[in-house]
Design an enzyme around this catalytic site. Structure first.
Site, short mmCIF file in Angstrom:
data_model
loop_
_atom_site.label_atom_id
_atom_site.label_comp_id
_atom_site.label_asym_id
_atom_site.label_seq_id
_atom_site.Cartn_x
_atom_site.Cartn_y
_atom_site.Cartn_z
N GLU A 75 1.15 -0.86 -0.44
CA GLU A 75 0.24 -0.15 -0.09
C GLU A 75 0.72 1.42 0.07
O GLU A 75 0.83 2.02 -0.59
CB GLU A 75 -0.75 -0.17 1.38
N PRO A 285 7.87 -16.20 0.81
CA PRO A 285 7.06 -16.70 1.80
C PRO A 285 6.72 -14.77 2.01
O PRO A 285 7.41 -13.88 1.67
CB PRO A 285 7.76 -16.53 3.41
N GLU A 337 12.50 -6.78 -2.15
CA GLU A 337 12.76 -7.62 -3.82
C GLU A 337 12.39 -7.62 -5.34
O GLU A 337 13.41 -8.70 -5.43
CB GLU A 337 14.71 -8.05 -3.04
N ASN A 361 -1.08 -9.37 -5.02
CA ASN A 361 -0.82 -9.06 -7.18
C ASN A 361 -0.02 -9.43 -7.73
O ASN A 361 1.14 -9.53 -6.75
CB ASN A 361 -0.74 -7.28 -6.03
N LEU A 362 -0.62 -9.18 -9.00
CA LEU A 362 0.73 -9.58 -10.16
C LEU A 362 1.02 -8.80 -10.58
O LEU A 362 1.89 -8.73 -12.32
CB LEU A 362 -0.18 -10.79 -10.80
#
Length: 465
Positions: A75, A285, A337, A361-362
């Site tokens: 965000e 993760p 990263e 989110n892709l």
């Protein structure tokens, strides 16, 4: 009420529910302290300025802020896109950044100017919210995406602070949950001054809760201003990896709890028939506090694990350690990263989409030209997922067994994989522009507010973590 549009006041039943909620949140403060101590074992930033979580801030009170709340890393990065554009148009505006997580705070530090400030958002009990608003006295508040809190909204109403929700999204699951809690959700969403929704579907669901949707502006994350680094640097590591091993790199990106185990079970079924060379699996993760846990579970399963933290920076010399050639898994145990990870990978399985969690989110993968395999659950990012599927930058799989089959097929067809990489860039070109639309709406809202008397500058430079 200064700058606030006319909205339906809470009903007697809603007022009673809000009072009970406020009392409960006040009683739960010790649990928040315990949670912060627990989280700080993996992320020390959670112990920074703990009293701010309860509305106690250092320095003299100030006012006149454009307050931007971005709870976590994603965000904050998204907010920075439109904040940067806004600052170019109004360099005099002073931004108060608030966050809820250590990763959000660290990312917010990168976007502070000398005239800006940063603080923790208070716990959502009435007294903490009142202290926050009395100390900072923002002129306009902006919440990112989903961060609607009952006491915070009611506190802003009482203080005359217009509160907007931008880049707003609300999936069907969250709508049903909010409708079950309608005594709290109703006044919270109705109490907002304006909402800018990502999609028409989001707008319809938000309106169903009474939210004042002003426009559908799109998703600002499509406007990510990509530069050559870090993915160009990470691609040098991929080229060096290919040169010394010839093995592809497949990622499980932003994995959530339980997904690593499900992936491992599927990989064990598929691996014996997978043609050589076997891929290096890059497991990233979603939450930093799980890095050590995931490492231990992979190692206990007999996999040879190399950790990202044992490699050099992407910008440094691309030199893989000798043991990397025999590694089964590269554990992505770093924060911030993800672009580098997507650039390193030939393709990625998107975490959170194989468990019923709505997906991650892709858009970052698309920006790095990394094709993705999606699980069945992508309701949190439905627009981006649909765009990627339609463009050919993504394929759908019902479970990890099917996802591995898709990944193997893609790797066996270099032309199709290259076409998917090129399709990824088309997504960003066709869906950009939300940042500019967001800035235009917020500047109209800002200019509609009469400047408060006695606007003061911050008493001290913003604090650092």
């Amino acid at each position: 009420m200064r700058g606030c549009s006319s909205r339906v006041e809470p009903s007697p039943g809603e007022r009673a529910a809000l009072r009970l909620y406020g009392a409960a949140m006040t009683l739960l403060r010790p649990l928040l302290r315990a949670k912060l101590r627990r989280r700080s074992r993996a992320e020390p930033g959670y112990l920074h300025a703990v009293e701010e979580r309860f509305g106690h801030y250092g320095g003299a009170p100030s006012s006149g802020w454009l307050w931007v709340h971005a709870v976590s890393l994603g965000e904050t990065r998204a907010a920075a896109l439109w904040v940067r554009a806004l600052q170019q148009r109004r360099p005099d505006l002073r931004i108060l950044w608030t966050h809820g997580t250590a990763t959000g705070w660290a990312e917010g530090q990168r976007h502070l100017r000398p005239q800006d400030a940063q603080a923790w958002l208070p716990w959502d009990d009435p007294a903490s919210v009142r202290r926050f608003l009395a100390h900072w006295r923002p002129r306009l508040g902006v919440l990112m995406e989903t961060e609607v809190w009952p006491a915070l909204v009611q506190g802003c109403r009482a203080a005359g602070v217009p509160l907007w929700l931008v880049n707003a999204r609300l999936n069907a699951v969250s709508l049903r949950r909010a409708q079950r809690l309608r005594w709290l959700a109703g006044p919270a969403y109705r109490g907002l001054s304006g909402v800018l929704a990502q999609t028409e579907d989001d707008a319809a669901r938000l309106r169903a809760l009474g939210a004042p949707v002003r426009a559908v502006t799109g998703n600002v994350k499509f406007d990510l201003p990509w530069q050559p680094d870090p993915w160009m640097a990470a691609r040098r590591w991929r080229e060096a990896w290919r040169a010394c091993t010839g093995r592809p790199v497949l990622a499980l990106a932003s994995s959530r709890e339980g997904e690593e185990d499900a992936w491992l079970a599927a990989w064990r079924r598929v691996a014996p028939a997978w043609p050589d060379p076997k891929p290096l699996w890059l497991i990233v993760p979603r939450h930093p506090q799980r890095f050590d846990e995931v490492h231990a579970r992979l190692a206990q399963a007999g996999l040879r694990v190399l950790r990202r933290s044992h490699l050099g920076p992407w910008e440094g010399e691309a030199r893989w350690p000798a043991e990397a050639a025999q590694a089964d898994v590269l554990l992505g145990d770093s924060v911030g990263e993800m672009a580098g990870y997507y650039a390193l990978a030939d393709l990625a399985l998107i975490g959170g989409s194989f468990a019923p969690l709505g997906g991650q989110n892709l858009i970052e993968a698309a920006a790095c030209a990394c094709p993705v395999v999606l699980g069945p659950h992508t309701f949190n990012f439905a627009e981006a997922a649909q765009a990627a599927l339609e463009e050919g930058a993504a394929r759908r799989a019902e479970d990890f067994d099917a996802a591995l089959h898709v990944a193997r097929g893609w790797l066996a067809d270099p032309a199709a994989l290259q076409a998917a990489r090129e399709a990824a860039h088309a997504i960003l070109r066709r869906h950009g522009g939300a940042s500019a639309r967001t800035v235009a709406a917020l500047l109209d809202a800002w200019d509609a507010i009469a400047a408060p008397a006695g606007v003061s500058a911050p008493a001290a430079a913003p604090r650092s973590a």
